[in-house]
Design an enzyme around this catalytic site. Structure first.
Site, PDB file in Angstrom:
ATOM      1  N   LYS A  73       4.037 -60.181  -8.676  1.00 39.31           N
ATOM      2  CA  LYS A  73       3.912 -61.511  -9.276  1.00 39.31           C
ATOM      3  C   LYS A  73       3.921 -61.462 -10.805  1.00 39.31           C
ATOM      4  CE  LYS A  73       0.005 -63.794  -8.634  1.00 39.31           C
ATOM      5  NZ  LYS A  73      -0.436 -62.587  -7.956  1.00 39.31           N
ATOM      6  N   THR A  75       5.182 -59.096 -12.665  1.00 35.02           N
ATOM      7  CA  THR A  75       6.528 -58.669 -13.065  1.00 35.02           C
ATOM      8  C   THR A  75       7.488 -59.853 -13.087  1.00 35.02           C
ATOM      9  OG1 THR A  75       6.156 -56.468 -12.132  1.00 35.02           O
ATOM     10  CG2 THR A  75       8.442 -57.135 -12.477  1.00 35.02           C
ATOM     11  N   LYS A 107      -5.516 -51.181  -7.065  1.00 36.35           N
ATOM     12  CA  LYS A 107      -4.447 -52.146  -7.334  1.00 36.35           C
ATOM     13  C   LYS A 107      -3.571 -51.750  -8.521  1.00 36.35           C
ATOM     14  CE  LYS A 107      -3.723 -57.092  -8.261  1.00 36.35           C
ATOM     15  NZ  LYS A 107      -3.145 -56.956  -9.609  1.00 36.35           N
ATOM     16  N   ALA A 275      -9.002 -63.746  -8.145  1.00 30.11           N
ATOM     17  CA  ALA A 275      -8.816 -64.926  -7.307  1.00 30.11           C
ATOM     18  C   ALA A 275      -9.459 -64.778  -5.938  1.00 30.11           C
ATOM     19  CB  ALA A 275      -7.330 -65.234  -7.136  1.00 30.11           C
TER      20      ALA A 275
END
Length: 558
Positions: A73, A75, A107, A275
């Protein structure tokens, strides 16, 4: 070359030259070396005003549900901003700051990848301008002041058993989730149970990201509910009369950071709430600065549309008065095949049947974005193993439900590889099709807000709220917090609460085990399933691969 090798081979230009592209003079910058800067308070006020008068068009980048195969995302966000600039659209990208937890955990970083990156990537992924460190210290000063108040006579009559304020650290440290403090005798403090969250889940992080001014910051800090007294009345941090000290630690933190993409385009990188356990968006101030200085602004929300996008649209946009013009939903053929049941080791093999099955996940996110009145396009983030047949299948499946899917090759080609996507999203943003509205009204009871998100976005059949959590919700409402939006903390690995339910699960029961009041930030957090606000490290953490040589050159950083 690896991502870090590509970034290190890039020759950056001084940050004042980047700022000049969007009308910001060197006098309006606070330099952190030659390639990083914060915006001064005076310039911040100017840009806030400009954003209110004539803002650029806001484009949100979100994604399908994450898988070990990767989605990219950040990128796509960076590549799209570069692509928009290549086709003559004055564009600024606004992103979150990376947390150290994922950098040393599983991650990785958050600076994009390949030839669609922001730089200096090592600095951004590590200490950057010190924002998250300052947030951690401010959070822990609040904790220290609370415990000192108990030690020095407890004038506010706080019941230690009700204290909800947690300490924090910007690392994945599961051993700190539940601790006991104050042991060792009367001089060591009042013994009580305590807890740690990761810094990016701290309410202070949320407050910083939602505050526009120091006065706004102070008001929110004052409003933090730290616990209850023995009469079962809420106690706010403002009653300790130490808000000024916390704000002093954060005075520079609320100023957005300016850096650059590999293609020398401006990027505001500021604020870093996760998130899955927080509200997942960069700061309001960074977004406003971008809207004031670009005709188009590309921003992202963490993880998939069920998490990041929902919170961006129901919390951040509502609080800040933002109105997005269009949405990009990032998908990879590899991820969709995993949602269709393919093992990670077999993703390189063509499998249109699994791809079509996994498409249900993407379809759900497309439908969810439409519920907010927003048009969207799908960005197929291309991997070398993708076949033409698979790419055409995704385009067909999207077209069948009235959506366009466009190939994005930012990782391998930078902005040149995203020009088609850039033109499509610019046309969509200019079309006037957006009719943004939140999913729910604020006057809905808190438990009904949770149910609406769970049933309409997560596709659950119903919600099951633990009696203790339901009691807390009723207490929040009785104390005047019923009109706050809801921030649901759940796994990022499924649309549901259960990471094992891949694809597009539906007709299940969505469980809420606890709720927390973030009165300063202005929302209620609902914790679903087994989600933790302090992650743990994996068996083989990324820290195993990171090193630095005698010249200060870092290697192994994602």
């Amino acid at each position: 070359m690896t991502d870090i090798e590509i970034a290190q081979a890039n020759k950056m230009v001084p940050i004042n030259q980047i700022a000049s592209k969007i009308g910001i003079t060197e006098d309006s910058l606070e330099l952190y070396g030659p390639y990083k800067a914060k915006i001064t308070f005076e310039e911040l006020k100017t840009l806030q005003k400009k954003a209110g008068e004539k803002p650029g068009k806001l484009i949100l980048v979100t994604a399908v549900t994450p898988t070990p195969a990767g989605e990219g995302k950040s990128t796509v966000s960076i590549g799209l901003a570069d692509g928009l600039n290549k086709i003559g659209k004055k564009t600024v990208v606004a992103l979150r700051e990376p947390s150290l937890g994922p950098c040393f955990g599983v991650k990785g970083g958050a600076c994009g990848g390949g030839y669609a990156q922001i730089v200096p990537m090592e600095d951004i992924n590590l200490h950057f301008t010190g924002d998250i460190h300052a947030i951690s210290i401010a959070n822990n000063l609040i904790a220290a002041l609370i415990d000192n108040h108990l030690q020095q006579g407890n004038e506010l009559n706080i019941d230690p058993r009700t204290i909800t304020w947690k300490r924090c650290v910007d690392l994945n440290d599961r051993a700190l989730r539940n601790i006991t403090i104050g042991l060792g005798g009367r001089l060591q403090g009042v013994p009580r149970e305590d807890h740690f969250s990761i810094s990016v889940a701290s309410e202070i992080m949320a407050i910083v990201c939602l505050s526009k001014t120091i006065s706004d910051l102070k008001k929110r800090i004052d409003s933090i509910v730290i616990g209850q007294n023995y009469d079962k009345k809420n106690v706010t941090f403002g009653e300790l009369k130490c808000t000024g000290a916390i704000a002093a630690l954060l005075k520079d933190v609320i100023k957005p950071n300016l850096v650059q993409t590999l293609e020398k385009n401006p990027a505001f990188v500021h604020g870093g709430p996760f998130a899955n356990i927080a509200h997942g968006c960069n700061s309001v101030n960074a977004t406003l600065c971008a809207l004031a200085s670009g005709d188009y602004v590309v921003t992202e929300a963490g993880f998939a549309a069920d998490l990041g996008a929902e919170k961006f649209l129901d919390i951040k946009c509502r609080i800040a008065g933002l109105k997005p013009s269009a949405v990009v939903i990032v998908a990879t053929i590899r991820a969709l095949k995993m949602h269709g049941g393919v093992a990670k080791a077999d993703l390189g093999k063509p499998d249109c049947a699994a791809l079509e099955k996994g498409f249900e996940n993407l379809k759900t996110h497309i439908e969810n974005i439409a519920k907010f009145g927003l048009p969207s396009v799908v960005a197929i983030n291309k991997f070398v193993t993708d076949t033409d047949e698979e790419i055409q299948l995704i385009k067909k499946l999207c077209k069948d439900i009235g959506s366009d899917a466009i190939l994005s090759e930012g990782w391998g080609k930078g902005g040149e590889g995203t020009k088609d996507l850039a033109q499509a999203i610019a046309d969509l943003a200019d079309s006037g099709k957006a009719d943004y509205h939140p999913l729910y009204e604020l006057d809905l009871p808190l438990d009904q807000k949770i149910k609406k998100i769970a049933t309409e976005i997560y596709r659950a059949k119903d919600v099951e709220i633990e009696p203790s959590a339901l009691k807390k919700l009723k207490n929040f409402e009785e104390n005047g917090y019923g009109n706050l939006p809801v921030c649901i903390a759940k796994t990022q690995n499924s649309i549901s609460h259960d990471p094992k339910l891949t694809g597009a699960p539906k007709d299940y029961i969505f469980p809420i085990r606890d709720v927390q009041l973030y009165a300063g930030a202005g929302f209620v957090v609902a914790l679903a399933g087994d989600i933790m606000t302090m992650p743990g490290l994996p068996k083989a953490p990324a820290a195993l691969d990171i090193d630095v040589d005698d010249n200060g050159i870092i290697s192994g950083l994602f």
